[in-house]
Design an enzyme around this catalytic site. Sequence first.
Site, PDB file in Angstrom:
ATOM      1  N   ARG A 243       0.832  -1.208   0.000  1.00  0.00           N
ATOM      2  CA  ARG A 243       0.000   0.000   0.000  1.00  0.00           C
ATOM      3  C   ARG A 243       0.868   1.259   0.000  1.00  0.00           C
ATOM      4  NH1 ARG A 243      -3.008   0.613   5.012  1.00  0.00           N
ATOM      5  NH2 ARG A 243      -1.789   2.516   5.150  1.00  0.00           N
ATOM      6  N   HIS A 247      -4.447   4.348   4.297  1.00  0.00           N
ATOM      7  CA  HIS A 247      -5.587   3.424   4.254  1.00  0.00           C
ATOM      8  C   HIS A 247      -6.846   4.168   3.798  1.00  0.00           C
ATOM      9  CE1 HIS A 247      -8.674   0.608   5.571  1.00  0.00           C
ATOM     10  NE2 HIS A 247      -9.205   1.588   6.282  1.00  0.00           N
ATOM     11  N   TYR A 256       3.378   4.202  11.078  1.00  0.00           N
ATOM     12  CA  TYR A 256       3.635   2.755  11.136  1.00  0.00           C
ATOM     13  C   TYR A 256       4.238   2.165   9.857  1.00  0.00           C
ATOM     14  CZ  TYR A 256      -0.879   2.644   8.665  1.00  0.00           C
ATOM     15  OH  TYR A 256      -1.896   2.839   7.767  1.00  0.00           O
TER      16      TYR A 256
END
Length: 333
Positions: A243, A247, A256
């Site tokens: 990714r 998100h 993160y």
Amino acid sequence: MAQVLPALDGDSVPEGLDKRDLLELYRRMVLFRVFDERAAVYHRQGRIGTYALFWNHEAIQVGASYALRDADWMFPSYRESAIGLVRGLPPATVLQWWRGHPSGWWNPADWNLASICVPIATHVPHAAGLAWGKKLKGEDAVAMVFFGDGATSEGAFHEGVNLVAVMQVPLVLVCNNNQWAISTPITAQTHAEQLVDKAAGYGIPGVRVDGLDVLAVHAAAREAVERARGGGGPTFIEAVHYRAAPHATADDPRLYIDLERMEQERERECVGRFERYLRRLGVLGDEAVEQTRGAAEEAMRAAIAAAEAEPAPDPELVFRHAYADPPPNLRDG
Ligand SMILES: Cc1ncc(C[n+]2csc(CCOP(=O)(O)OP(=O)(O)O)c2C)c(N)n1
Ligand SMILES: [Mg+2]
């Protein structure tokens, strides 16, 4: 043993596709890219709520759906919110869905397109049931369900896949393995070396592809759709990438994610990669690139204008289908 398709990065037209197909795949990818970019801006202007970006997921969505006929069904998660665009669903409808406006709802039977599913994996049994129904009725339609790596840890996923395997249901399972479920990495999601290995446990074929290679995804999907239509049952496709965007608009992945890895992934982003391939092939030049992008931008301008022109919904709509017998305070209010 799972099959792994090689990247189709050469300079020849793959079997089963002609130049028109390649340009149509490109047009769809650009439309999706522009939709995603404009929707993110629209969100920043405060005109839609939280939006799940699909930047760099276009190769999976366009490549897989291109293997379907209009009579086939698609079951999207929030990540594939705009997948209906390949069937002509107006982009304004999808924007309105993200605004929580009733004009963003559609009748799934009008488009052979299920509602966008937000609960993780609950649409896998829905897709299984619909595809099983097609088989029982003797229809040759198939269904395709899209879900993420995180979805493979959900009970609904296992129940759905087991059922379609046992009943040999014509369902194609497309797992978008972007290696993150919000901030949970794939390594914390499964102890399996690769998600495609799960297919063997259900006794169904599995194939792993580069999720940024639209042609590889399409080749895998086409084979899976043909198998399903021919009575050969379900297939699990794992489309792997990393990714390279948040998100959703409410997320800050810098806390993160591996930023260096994300940067590498952005360098091989799928639309530019396909564009370079088409240029090498000599089927795409500057003028067509500009025209394709311009048409997508125009479609999005019109979609935003259409969404803005929609009158605000009646708040009472919230209750319209909620009660067979409305309580007195709603009935009389
Ligand atoms: C049943 C359920 N549990 C939790 C959530 C909260 N949630 C929203 S997105 C998400 C991550 C899903 O990750 P993945 O399946 O990999 O899909 P991706 O978002 O990466 O496309 C979670 C846990 C949810 N929507 N539904
Ligand atoms: Mg994921």
